[in-house]
Design an enzyme around this catalytic site. Structure first.
Site, short mmCIF file in Angstrom:
data_model
loop_
_atom_site.label_atom_id
_atom_site.label_comp_id
_atom_site.label_asym_id
_atom_site.label_seq_id
_atom_site.Cartn_x
_atom_site.Cartn_y
_atom_site.Cartn_z
N ASP A 138 -4.41 7.10 5.03
CA ASP A 138 -3.33 7.98 5.47
C ASP A 138 -2.54 8.51 4.28
O ASP A 138 -2.66 8.01 3.15
CB ASP A 138 -2.40 7.26 6.44
CG ASP A 138 -1.72 6.05 5.80
OD1 ASP A 138 -2.38 5.31 5.03
OD2 ASP A 138 -0.53 5.82 6.08
N GLU A 146 -0.90 2.81 6.12
CA GLU A 146 -0.20 2.09 5.05
C GLU A 146 1.20 2.63 4.84
O GLU A 146 2.13 1.87 4.56
CB GLU A 146 -1.02 2.18 3.75
CG GLU A 146 -0.48 1.35 2.61
CD GLU A 146 0.49 2.08 1.68
OE1 GLU A 146 1.04 1.44 0.77
OE2 GLU A 146 0.70 3.30 1.88
#
Length: 477
Positions: free
Chosen positions: A77, A144
């Site tokens: 991400d 994350e």
């Protein structure tokens, strides 16, 4: 120049493919599927767990069958930040990278080099047939950037390797062996309203540098929310506050904030008062923030504002709320020990909600800061909620993988790499709770201004990082 013309081509090609796939945090299904499809194309075993983490396994090359197993780890991400005039939709639009001299940047948005370059390098290792390595696992973690959900959800025993190389560091020539832990803090203050009189105005602060709330917090960059509140406090009884909004993500220093208020005063009077104070505030900001701007415009708004008591309570608490460096490490030069990022404020349904990210190398110090901030809001009649706490990554000095990284790095760089700890949240501390036997270290290319639209990655550093990674894999016995 297209990214396909850059070297190492295989890494840049994968990075370009990742840029083409929208992948803001919690909208990662498409990029996860890309990794699974790529593993299938390469005839490699791959699995995705219920959290969204993916592991791709590649057998050892000839002669390296007895070497320790290595895990390459990166998150898929990216932080979704854009300039105020950008129409980019992170959920549907690709990132548009371009070459600017020695750097790759994006047009008006975050680039996603954090951690797209690390993920691209891991994919490139999987696709290459000329890199010596032992049994290899590439771990692509999920979500994350907002709470490290993937790392927290990782199951013990899923991975078989002994050494983890985290590819999420952002300064070439540095080896990270420790990081801060963190906790998300959410505070709410009840607000009451009344009928407003006078003219409605919108006050906007924008143009600040912003940046990563861990790595860049030591640079003491301006926080748009803090600047806005300082001005509103100074205006005092001249205004009746109706709304305040600012910031977007817990891990990004707020670059923009705005308030709506009513006043009996004319625009010219307010404009003059605001700009006199704003020039004084600018004088306290770093050179990086001198492009900061403030704008006052007439505004169309409902005729409701905070009561005088609510306005005073909101502004005083926001003004007092800790932000920035709270304590420096006494043993390591230029290392922040504890910090708070006043990341986002919003007014919703009779409540002011405040979102912060607290970090510390020391869990006790982090918890004490959280307690102090909770006391502040609770004394003002509000509530506090702490969530998503994760421990810091405690360094193990002299680990064998650190020595290999340092030795191979010195050969390549011509100087001894710096070995240290960073005031940011890497997933290693959480991963160690699932796999305490792992040796771990983190390294990467040079990425500047992550978590902001000014994010950029140095082209030459990517090539050096790629060679360093290949040499380390070959050196692990």
């Amino acid at each position: 120049m297209p990214l396909s013309k850059l070297e190492p081509q295989i890494v840049w090609d994968y990075f370009a493919k990742l840029c083409a796939i929208p992948r803001p945090t919690y909208q990662e299904e498409a990029v996860q599927q890309f990794v699974l499809d790529e593993a299938k194309r390469l005839n490699l075993q791959a699995e995705r767990d219920k959290t969204g983490n993916i592991v791709v396994r590649k057998p050892a090359t000839q002669g390296k069958e007895q070497a320790q197993g290595v895990i390459l780890q990166a998150h898929l991400d990216m932080v979704a930040q854009k300039n105020h005039d950008s129409q980019h939709n992170f959920a549907t639009d690709p990132i548009l990278p371009y070459v600017d001299g020695d750097w790759v940047k994006a047009r008006g948005t975050t680039l996603g080099a954090d951690n797209g370059i690390g993920a691209a390098a891991a994919l490139a290792v999987l696709a290459s047939d000329n890199i010596a390595h032992g049994n290899l696992e590439c771990l692509f973690t999920a979500s994350e950037e907002s709470g490290m959900d993937g790392a927290l959800g990782l199951q013990a025993g899923w991975l078989k390797g002994d050494i983890l190389l985290n590819l999420d560091s952002e300064t070439l020539g540095e080896i990270c062996i420790g990081c801060a832990g963190g906790v998300d803090a959410t505070f709410s203050l009840p607000t009451t309203t009344q009928t407003a009189t006078g003219t409605a105005f919108r006050l906007t602060v924008r143009g600040l540098k912003g940046g990563h709330s861990g790595i860049d917090i030591i640079k003491q960059r301006g926080n748009a929310i803090k600047i806005l509140v300082q001005i509103l406090r100074d205006l005092g009884d001249e205004i009746a506050l109706a709304d305040v909004q600012g910031g977007t993500l817990r891990n990004a220093i707020p670059r923009e904030a705005e308030a709506v208020f009513f006043s009996q005063r004319e625009w010219a009077f307010l404009h003059n008062q605001i700009h006199v104070l704003f020039e004084k505030i600018k004088a306290t900001l770093s050179s990086e923030d001198q492009n900061c701007q403030i704008e006052l415009h007439a505004h169309s708004a409902t005729n409701m504002c905070f009561t005088k008591e609510s306005q005073e309570r909101v502004l005083r608490v926001l003004n007092a709320c800790p932000n920035g460096v709270d304590a420096m490490n006494l043993d390591v030069a230029n290392l922040v020990e504890t910090s708070s990022n006043l990341a986002k404020v919003e007014c919703v349904s009779g409540s002011l909600n405040v979102y912060c990210l607290l970090r510390s190398q020391n869990d006790f110090a982090r918890n004490h800061l959280a307690q102090r901030m909770s006391d502040l809001f609770e004394l003002a009649g509000g509530t506090a909620q702490l969530s998503g706490a994760y421990a810091g990554w405690r360094p193990v000095v002299g680990a064998a993988i650190t020595q290999i990284l340092a030795r191979e790095g010195e050969k390549l760089l011509g100087k001894q790499p710096e070995i240290g700890v960073i005031h940011a949240g890497l997933e290693c501390g959480i991963l160690a709770t699932h796999y305490p036997h792992w040796q771990m270290a983190s390294f990467g290319p040079t990425i500047e201004m992550p978590h902001s639209p000014d994010e950029r990655v140095q082209i030459q550093s990517v090539g050096v990082f790629w060679t360093w990674l290949k040499n380390v894999l070959a050196a692990v016995d």
